[in-house]
Design a protein around this motif. Structure first.
Motif: not given
Length: 512
Positions: A300-304
């Motif tokens: 959930q800390q990374h969206n890329a």
């Protein structure tokens, strides 16, 4: 052109005493392989010629389980927003946008087609695609200068106008926190950021399209191993099929058009067809491994999707990337790929696939291509020798604070790179896709890999134009309903680009 012939049909698996009868059944079109390519072509043909009988053959018990399976690929909606191999720097430091623009234009065609399927209720929803920004991330002064030059070249192009560039660690942290946490603040780092990137579950998309085809009367057969493809005297094709699920003998399907979309398995079938256009083609299999993290607190800390530069000698499909993935509604992270080598052409294929593909007409081109790509051989040997610690070291370059215990190593898909004849070099290794069709357009095969699924629609439209030139003019109005920009370059038509991209983003739910 086609008229369904239902004569000579026998009940599937009919026996004559104790001997299985070999059936001959008739259909208009045979699609070999249950991946995104066959599914896409099947939907197009059903939209353009609803009366044609179509039979789809899949060797496994479900569709979309080889290269289209979400865990067998990176799931990137390949649009050249982040893939640096599409825009290498020239000797003078300049960066050309031509190849990247072509890839992006092709992806926009696919995006429009998918949006049409959703808006016309041919697939139930757009959950197969999610908005995930695409990034390019490089380290060191020289690579940072290259990325800046790339940005300067791309920002003038309509399809890349939203791209951003930064060397500011705080800004890059904002875009992709995991890539910056724990990083040395003195390290030179640069990034491009494109908010319109996507993550695509091609397995789910394939299932949606095949379900639609089934509802339209297309016969989908599972457990079907195609053992031979041969031309008849009247120009039709006989496809011989073995049932892998119940061993009920062989069935023969007579068809006027055959598409070999069986991934790596298409090469063997192309060779068996005997068409002159298929001579000289060979394949070099490369398997892929990924590290996967399903820990939700981390994911959930990374969206890329963060792409870097490929190692020297590495094929384009081996560009390192830290990806956000959405599979079955859950967010996960993938890092890789790490290259491997097996001689099977499909993940669930045979180790004899490579040796059995050798022919007198392709040995020389394959040998010449191999000699010209010794750096690739060295790269593969190095990859095969890597320990888990070394793989984690590569991960830490893109995610410094990664906790090794959170990551599991998974075996991803099998890719078969095309090797073919070349007038000057004798043979070349090709990293893209190759569409091979007979002179009369009655059979076609798709070979190769990347960018593959993301450009399935333009590749299949090219196939229709190549194999059905007489019918395509009549089909074109419906094609333009499904793909409004068909025949037009969006990058050269800013107003149309805005309209089309806004519409597809809204229908697919990928506004970002």
């Amino acid at each position: 052109m086609f008229r369904a012939r239902n004569d000579q049909r026998l009940p599937f698996g009919t026996r004559n005493g104790s001997t299985t009868v070999t059936e001959t059944q008739h259909t208009d079109v045979v699609l070999v392989g249950g991946g995104v390519m066959s599914a896409t072509l099947g939907v197009l043909l059903k939209e353009l010629e609803p009366g044609w009988n179509i039979t789809l053959l899949e060797r496994l018990d479900r569709v979309g389980q080889e290269s289209s399976n979400p865990w067998n690929n990176a799931g990137t909606g390949h649009s050249a927003l982040c893939e640096l191999n599409y825009s290498p720097a020239a000797a003078d430091g300049t960066v050309s946008t031509a190849k990247a623009l072509n890839i992006n234009e092709q992806f926009q065609v696919s995006r429009q087609f998918w949006a049409s399927l959703v808006s016309e209720k041919k697939v139930p929803n757009a959950e197969f695609i999610n908005a995930v920004p695409h990034m390019s991330l490089v380290f060191g002064e020289k690579n940072s200068q290259y990325l800046a030059a790339r940005y300067d070249a791309f920002k003038r192009e309509k399809l890349f106008e939203r791209m951003e560039f930064s060397t500011d660690p705080a800004k890059i942290w904002e875009w992709a926190p995991l890539t910056m946490q724990g990083r040395d603040t003195d390290e030179a780092v640069a990034a491009n950021f494109s908010p319109e990137g996507t993550d695509v579950d091609f397995g789910a998309l394939t299932e949606h399209m095949v379900n639609y085809l089934t509802a339209q009367g297309v016969e989908v057969r599972y457990g079907q191993q195609v053992t031979n493809v041969e031309r008849e005297s009247d120009g039709t094709w006989t496809v011989t099929v073995k049932n892998r699920l119940n061993s009920e003998g062989h069935t023969r399907l007579r068809a006027k058009f055959v598409f070999l979309g069986a991934g790596g398995g298409a090469l063997h079938l192309l060779q068996k067809s005997g068409i002159p256009e298929g001579k000289g083609f060979g394949g070099f299999p490369v398997s892929g491994l990924f590290l996967r993290n399903t820990n939700q607190a981390t994911a959930q800390q990374h969206n890329a999707k963060v792409y870097g530069l490929a190692s020297v000698g590495a094929p384009p499909m081996s560009v390192p990337h830290l990806d956000t993935r959405y599979v079955d509604g859950k967010r996960s992270l993938l890092f890789g790929p790490y290259a491997g080598f097996k001689t099977n052409f499909l993940k669930q294929g045979s180790l004899l696939d490579l040796p059995l593909s050798l022919r007198l007409d392709n040995i020389y081109p394959m040998a010449r291509a191999g000699l010209a790509n010794m750096d690739l051989t060295k790269y593969l040997i190095g990859e095969l020798r890597k320990s888990r610690e070394e793989r984690l070291e590569s991960l830490h370059e893109y995610y410094p604070n990664a906790i090794g215990d959170e990551w599991e190593l998974i075996t991803a898909g099998q890719r078969v790179q095309v090797m073919k004849k070349d007038a000057k070099k004798g043979g070349v290794l090709q990293f893209g896709t190759e569409l091979v069709s007979s002179a009369d357009g009655s059979i076609a095969a798709l070979l190769g890999a990347s960018p593959g699924a993301s450009t399935a629609v333009p590749i299949m439209l090219k196939l229709l134009q190549q194999c059905f030139p007489g019918q395509f003019g009549r089909w074109e109005p419906r094609v333009k309903e499904l793909v409004p920009s068909f025949g037009t370059k969006l990058n050269e038509n800013p107003q149309l680009a805005d309209e089309v991209m806004a519409h597809t983003a809204g229908v697919l739910g990928i506004n970002n």
